[in-house]
Scaffold this motif. Structure first.
Motif, short mmCIF file in Angstrom:
data_model
loop_
_atom_site.label_atom_id
_atom_site.label_comp_id
_atom_site.label_asym_id
_atom_site.label_seq_id
_atom_site.Cartn_x
_atom_site.Cartn_y
_atom_site.Cartn_z
N CYS A 35 -15.71 -2.47 -8.56
CA CYS A 35 -15.38 -2.89 -6.91
C CYS A 35 -16.46 -1.83 -6.45
CB CYS A 35 -14.30 -3.37 -6.33
SG CYS A 35 -12.92 -4.56 -7.40
N LEU A 36 -17.27 -1.93 -5.76
CA LEU A 36 -17.83 -0.67 -4.70
C LEU A 36 -17.90 -1.35 -3.48
CD1 LEU A 36 -21.39 0.84 -5.83
CD2 LEU A 36 -21.44 -0.93 -3.32
N GLY A 37 -17.86 0.30 -3.15
CA GLY A 37 -17.75 -0.57 -1.14
C GLY A 37 -16.70 1.14 -0.49
N GLU A 38 -16.87 1.40 -0.07
CA GLU A 38 -16.63 1.69 1.38
C GLU A 38 -14.93 2.03 1.60
OE1 GLU A 38 -16.84 5.88 4.92
OE2 GLU A 38 -17.31 3.13 5.55
N SER A 39 -14.20 2.94 0.50
CA SER A 39 -13.03 2.78 1.58
C SER A 39 -12.01 4.37 2.52
CB SER A 39 -12.18 3.13 0.00
OG SER A 39 -12.07 2.02 -0.38
N MET A 40 -11.45 3.89 3.89
CA MET A 40 -11.47 5.37 4.61
C MET A 40 -10.13 5.42 4.96
SD MET A 40 -14.16 3.89 7.37
CE MET A 40 -13.35 2.25 7.32
N ILE A 41 -9.36 7.18 5.17
CA ILE A 41 -8.14 7.19 5.24
C ILE A 41 -7.96 6.14 7.08
CG2 ILE A 41 -6.81 8.55 6.17
CD1 ILE A 41 -7.33 8.51 3.54
N THR A 42 -6.81 5.49 6.90
CA THR A 42 -6.57 4.13 8.07
C THR A 42 -5.33 4.85 8.73
OG1 THR A 42 -7.16 2.36 5.67
CG2 THR A 42 -5.71 1.95 8.20
N PHE A 43 -5.65 4.79 9.91
CA PHE A 43 -4.12 5.42 10.46
C PHE A 43 -3.24 4.14 10.58
CE2 PHE A 43 -6.39 8.87 10.35
CZ PHE A 43 -4.98 9.95 9.63
N LEU A 44 -2.37 3.85 10.92
CA LEU A 44 -1.45 2.96 11.79
C LEU A 44 -0.40 3.10 12.73
CD1 LEU A 44 -0.92 0.53 7.98
CD2 LEU A 44 -2.72 0.65 9.33
N PRO A 45 -0.16 2.11 13.66
CA PRO A 45 -0.19 2.44 14.87
C PRO A 45 1.77 2.58 14.54
CG PRO A 45 -0.81 0.50 15.67
CD PRO A 45 -1.99 0.85 13.92
N ASP A 46 2.34 3.19 15.43
CA ASP A 46 3.63 2.97 15.07
C ASP A 46 4.55 2.11 15.86
OD1 ASP A 46 3.48 4.37 17.41
OD2 ASP A 46 5.32 5.87 17.26
N ARG A 47 3.61 1.43 16.66
CA ARG A 47 3.98 0.07 17.89
C ARG A 47 2.44 -0.57 18.54
NH1 ARG A 47 6.81 3.80 22.55
NH2 ARG A 47 6.30 5.04 20.93
N PHE A 57 0.62 7.99 14.78
CA PHE A 57 0.47 6.91 13.93
C PHE A 57 0.69 6.59 12.37
CE2 PHE A 57 -2.78 7.00 17.32
CZ PHE A 57 -3.05 5.54 16.97
N ALA A 58 0.89 6.10 10.76
CA ALA A 58 1.08 6.66 9.55
C ALA A 58 -0.21 6.29 9.01
CB ALA A 58 2.01 5.53 9.67
N ARG A 59 -0.74 7.70 8.09
CA ARG A 59 -1.14 7.23 7.23
C ARG A 59 -1.36 6.57 6.11
NH1 ARG A 59 -2.63 12.84 3.88
NH2 ARG A 59 -1.03 11.65 2.79
N THR A 60 -2.82 5.36 5.82
CA THR A 60 -2.26 4.57 4.71
C THR A 60 -4.46 4.68 4.24
OG1 THR A 60 -2.05 2.62 3.70
CG2 THR A 60 -2.82 2.90 6.25
N ARG A 121 -6.74 1.36 13.91
CA ARG A 121 -6.36 0.25 14.52
C ARG A 121 -5.59 -0.01 15.06
NH1 ARG A 121 -3.06 -2.65 11.61
NH2 ARG A 121 -3.00 -2.48 9.17
N THR A 122 -5.06 -1.41 15.93
CA THR A 122 -4.39 -1.94 16.41
C THR A 122 -3.52 -2.14 15.73
OG1 THR A 122 -5.53 -3.21 17.47
CG2 THR A 122 -5.44 -2.06 18.82
#
Length: 364
Positions: A35-47, A57-60, A121-122
């Motif tokens: 599988c080829l493509g960009e992956s990023m650090i994602t920050f998910l909101p706590d609410r 935000f939580a890091r994933t 992202r929200t």
């Protein structure tokens, strides 16, 4: 299930995806899926709420292609993720997190001059009116992928090469790479292409629809949402999508909660989706792709490919993040083997993939 409570007989299996030419005849290719493509650090909101109002935000991690690689690896397949990341701490975390799922990351290169991509992202649905995404990926390490920086040889020893339309939008070099990888050539593995239209990535450009149609029609397997095809190409029915994309042998049209439809040459199979108690809608498309590809790699028939896609998507829908462990293979096979009436009564809620969680899988 049958009246005796046993799974209904399966349709005859189709031939599995052939081994890539040039690999050892006894062993087959080293990888089942690359599988080829960009992956990023994602920050998910706590609410829930707009980004401006979210205090923490939580890091994933997040990335369509690595999501598929990780889900396939968790399902027992040999997978490799190919990309570029920065020589920063975020790149370190991304490599470690993807590798923890059992996916090979040795073909990921480190770029000392460009950073690892990030995004925030929200908490709501990608299609919701209040949904926000803030990308910090312009000039990222992955945007420098090209035919020169990603040697084709590192992608060849696989049964399936999985790509998405996201990569095509990142840069001219990335688009050149996808055109190179989807070009007809001897020994090419089965090319899987998820359209994965992201309007924000195409802002300021008018070539997006034509580019995505070109790449899709050069692939062997295409996955596209019915709503996505309407937005990108103005095509509103599976029949219209198939007429516009005659090239791929396999075409899967996802119809949300209604289910999905698969074209395999001239044959057409449609399967409804089970009822799911949704916790978060993100990641379901990638999970569906992983479930479908897993069944394809195992040589299962079209009905079971679609059902496995639905089941792995249901696993993603019943957890908060993009990635989750898919159901155990025996568990998924049992559910995919239900007769039509029992399949139609499936109700899947949070925790249904756990071993022994029979109460979460209701077949009245």
């Amino acid at each position: 299930m049958t009246a005796a409570g046993h799974p209904a007989p399966r349709p005859a299996a189709t031939a599995p995806v052939p081994a890539a030419p040039g690999t050892d005849a006894g062993q087959g290719p080293r990888w089942e899926a690359v599988c080829l493509g960009e992956s990023m650090i994602t920050f998910l909101p706590d609410r829930p709420g707009p980004l401006a109002a979210v205090p923490s935000f939580a890091r994933t991690i997040g990335g369509a292609e690595s999501n598929v690689a990780c889900a396939l690896a968790a399902a027992g397949h040999r997978t490799r993720w190919v990309s570029r990341v920065g020589t920063d701490g975020f790149g370190d975390h991304l490599l470690a997190a993807v590798a923890a799922y059992g996916t090979d990351t040795t073909a990921v290169t480190r770029d000392p001059d460009r950073p690892t991509g990030l995004y925030f992202r929200t908490a709501d649905d990608r299609g919701a009116a209040g949904h926000e995404v803030a990308y910090y990926r312009h000039g990222s390490a992955a945007s420098a992928m090209s035919p020169d920086t990603v040697p084709y040889a590192s992608l060849l020893a696989t049964r399936v090469l999985h790509l998405t339309g996201i990569t095509a939008a990142l840069s001219a070099d990335c688009l050149a790479l996808l055109r190179d990888l989807t070009a007809p050539r001897p020994g090419r593995p089965l090319v899987s292409f998820d359209v994965n239209h992201r309007p924000r990535l195409w802002q300021g450009r008018t070539d997006g629809p034509a580019v995505l149609a070109e790449l899709a029609d050069r692939a062997d397997l295409v996955l596209v949402g019915e709503d996505e095809a309407a937005e990108v190409w103005g095509l509103h029915t599976p029949e219209a999508i198939r007429a516009a994309l005659p090239g791929p042998r396999h075409l899967v049209v996802k119809r949300g909660s209604q289910g999905a439809l698969a074209y395999d040459g001239d044959a057409v199979t449609e399967e409804p989706a089970p009822t799911v108690e949704v916790v978060a809608p993100v990641g379901a498309g990638d999970a569906f792709a992983a479930g479908f590809l897993s069944a394809l790699l195992r040589g299962l028939p079209a009905r079971d490919r679609l059902r496995h896609g639905h089941l792995v998507a249901a696993a993603a829908l019943t957890v908060p993040g993009d990635l989750t462990a898919p159901p155990a293979r025996a568990h998924a096979d049992r559910l995919a083997g239900l007769d039509d009436a029992a399949w139609g009564r499936l109700r899947l809620g949070p925790g249904w993939t756990r071993a022994g969680a029979a109460e979460e899988v209701r077949v009245p």
